[in-house]
Design an enzyme around this catalytic site. Structure first.
Site, PDB file in Angstrom:
ATOM      1  N   MET A   1       0.861  -1.187   0.000  1.00  0.00           N
ATOM      2  CA  MET A   1       0.000   0.000   0.000  1.00  0.00           C
ATOM      3  C   MET A   1       0.891   1.228   0.000  1.00  0.00           C
ATOM      4  SD  MET A   1      -2.920   1.136   2.733  1.00  0.00           S
ATOM      5  CE  MET A   1      -3.842   2.665   2.528  1.00  0.00           C
ATOM      6  N   LEU A   2       0.629   2.125  -0.939  1.00  0.00           N
ATOM      7  CA  LEU A   2       1.440   3.344  -1.028  1.00  0.00           C
ATOM      8  C   LEU A   2       0.590   4.503  -1.525  1.00  0.00           C
ATOM      9  CD1 LEU A   2       4.231   4.756  -0.950  1.00  0.00           C
ATOM     10  CD2 LEU A   2       4.509   4.087  -3.353  1.00  0.00           C
ATOM     11  N   ILE A   3       0.612   5.583  -0.774  1.00  0.00           N
ATOM     12  CA  ILE A   3       0.099   6.869  -1.238  1.00  0.00           C
ATOM     13  C   ILE A   3       1.320   7.695  -1.631  1.00  0.00           C
ATOM     14  CG2 ILE A   3      -1.207   8.946  -0.658  1.00  0.00           C
ATOM     15  CD1 ILE A   3      -2.904   6.377  -0.781  1.00  0.00           C
TER      16      ILE A   3
ATOM     17  N   GLY B   1      -0.758  12.537   3.933  1.00  0.00           N
ATOM     18  CA  GLY B   1      -1.249  13.405   4.993  1.00  0.00           C
ATOM     19  C   GLY B   1      -2.589  14.039   4.700  1.00  0.00           C
TER      20      GLY B   1
ATOM     21  N   GLY C   1      -5.451  12.040   4.063  1.00  0.00           N
ATOM     22  CA  GLY C   1      -6.518  11.090   4.374  1.00  0.00           C
ATOM     23  C   GLY C   1      -6.804  10.068   3.295  1.00  0.00           C
TER      24      GLY C   1
ATOM     25  N   GLY D   1      -5.072   7.371   2.452  1.00  0.00           N
ATOM     26  CA  GLY D   1      -4.831   6.007   2.908  1.00  0.00           C
ATOM     27  C   GLY D   1      -6.049   5.426   3.610  1.00  0.00           C
ATOM     28  N   ALA D   2      -6.677   6.229   4.468  1.00  0.00           N
ATOM     29  CA  ALA D   2      -7.871   5.775   5.189  1.00  0.00           C
ATOM     30  C   ALA D   2      -9.031   5.549   4.220  1.00  0.00           C
ATOM     31  CB  ALA D   2      -8.261   6.801   6.253  1.00  0.00           C
TER      32      ALA D   2
ATOM     33  N   GLU E   1       0.029  -8.535   5.060  1.00  0.00           N
ATOM     34  CA  GLU E   1       1.321  -9.215   5.075  1.00  0.00           C
ATOM     35  C   GLU E   1       2.378  -8.310   5.708  1.00  0.00           C
ATOM     36  OE1 GLU E   1       4.671 -10.611   1.778  1.00  0.00           O
ATOM     37  OE2 GLU E   1       2.576 -10.366   1.177  1.00  0.00           O
TER      38      GLU E   1
END
Length: 408
Positions: A229-231, A237, A239, A241-242, A264
């Protein structure tokens, strides 16, 4: 000796920090190419340039990795003010270009003008896959910005080559990243895009992504496991990812064959993000109401979290602890003590295991052998470590509670 020291100092001038030397951009407009404000740098470069994250042989080294904002068409250029071979014979510089070429797929350009011309094709770029979720984020500069989350499978036209370009970011921003075999159809991909306007047209910029592998669970279930997972840094910062994790979770909750959702080797930051998202999802469940929380973590909580939200018992227990903290008056000594003991009961698990191991050792080890293990399992030390762990956990929980209150 003095001559050797002088030589070492001169050669040291040709060492560069690769995290600083690598300059990255997500380019929307031609002027972005020369605008230093749009530049960002890697967090890590050891997987490409070694543990020291140093490149030798150049002064003023700049490694340009620029991407068009949507399709991620790539410009790769290496610039420097001087090279060690210009001053010293028989001293070879590091192969800077070769190491980058090993991780970026073919099809990049090394010419800035050609790269700028690729920006004209960005209007043709459309997000891959199926739209799952749309949301907005307020920006002080740009007002309301719209984002979309799409689910993609490996057979989506054009996605395979796009993913090869996208996954190169992992090497610079995830410490132990590795590329995946995207041809395996058990992979699911989830991408975040920003809609933006350019010359009256709607374009899309890549914001971040997640990969999930669907494991088989006997007899007829699957267990989706988040792998990566990568933003991307310009969007961190805010939001996203959420939003991404919640959308992915809701997607799998809708599938009857899903047993539960795991990750994982999750990082500490991912665990905190997951706690936040799962608390948001669970706080409306009947078994997690404020009047039931003081009674302890129950089988009903575990079952409801599993059945309705595909959350396993371990994660549901953390959700319970966070919600109970929110519902507990910690200025009341009795209530605070009850809560502390409840959390420590879970945290004590590893220490209890140590005690069982010690009991076994007493039966089978000679006194002199046993002595070497005693210090590791000192009871006083265990209590001190347990208290430290509790304080760290509660501090993390408080931050999650504050974030939920802020976004309520």
């Amino acid at each position: 000796m003095a001559a050797i020291n002088t030589m070492e100092k001169k050669l040291a001038e040709y060492k560069c920090d690769t995290n600083e030397a690598i300059c990255m951009k997500l380019v929307r407009f031609p002027e972005d190419v020369e605008d230093d404000r749009t530049t960002f740098h890697p967090e890590f470069s050891h997987q490409v340039y070694g543990d020291d994250e140093v490149a030798f042989g150049y002064k003023g080294l700049q490694i340009q990795l620029f991407y068009t904002a949507g399709n991620l068409s790539t410009l790769f250029k290496v610039k420097y003010s001087s090279k060690v071979t210009e001053t010293f014979d028989c001293v070879e510089p590091d192969d800077i270009e070769g190491k980058i070429r090993e991780i970026i797929p073919a099809g990049f350009t090394c010419n800035s003008d050609d790269f700028i011309s690729l920006l004209e094709k960005e209007a043709n770029f459309q997000p891959f896959g199926t739209l799952l979720h749309t949301y907005t984020v307020h920006s002080e500069d740009a007002g309301e910005l719209t984002y979309q989350i799409h689910k993609v499978d490996v057979n989506c036209a054009g996605f395979h080559d796009y993913h090869k370009r996208l996954q190169t970011f992992l090497m610079w921003f995830i410490e132990t990243a590795s590329f995946i075999d995207a041809d395996d159809d058990r992979w699911d991909f989830f991408l975040v895009f920003e809609k933006y306007n350019k010359d009256g047209e709607t374009l899309y910029a890549t914001v971040g992504y997640m990969t999930v592998y669907n494991y088989y669970v006997y007899p007829d279930k699957t267990r989706p496991r988040v792998s990566q997972m990568l933003i991307l840094p310009p969007f961190q910062g805010e939001g996203h990812g959420a939003q991404l994790l919640e959308a992915v979770h809701r997607f799998y909750c809708s599938l009857p064959k899903v047993q539960d959702i795991t990750a994982e080797d999750p990082s500490e930051s991912y665990v905190k993000l997951r706690d936040y998202v799962l608390v948001k999802l669970c706080q409306g469940l009947p078994s997690f109401t404020a009047d039931k929380l003081p009674l302890g973590f129950s089988a009903d909580m575990a079952k409801e979290a599993q059945d309705k939200l595909k959350i396993n018992k371990k994660h549901a227990r953390r959700v319970y602890e966070i919600l109970r903290l929110r519902a507990t008056d910690m200025s009341d000594e009795d209530k605070a003590r009850e809560y502390r003991l409840e959390v420590k009961k879970r945290l004590f698990g590893p220490y209890r295991k140590n005690q069982r191991e010690m009991a076994k050792m007493k039966k089978c080890l000679r006194p002199e052998e046993l002595l070497s293990h005693v210090d590791q399992m000192d009871t006083q030390t265990q209590h001190e470590e347990l208290e430290k762990s509790y304080q760290v956990v509660v501090e993390d929980y408080r931050r999650i509670i504050e974030r939920i209150a802020t976004h309520a």
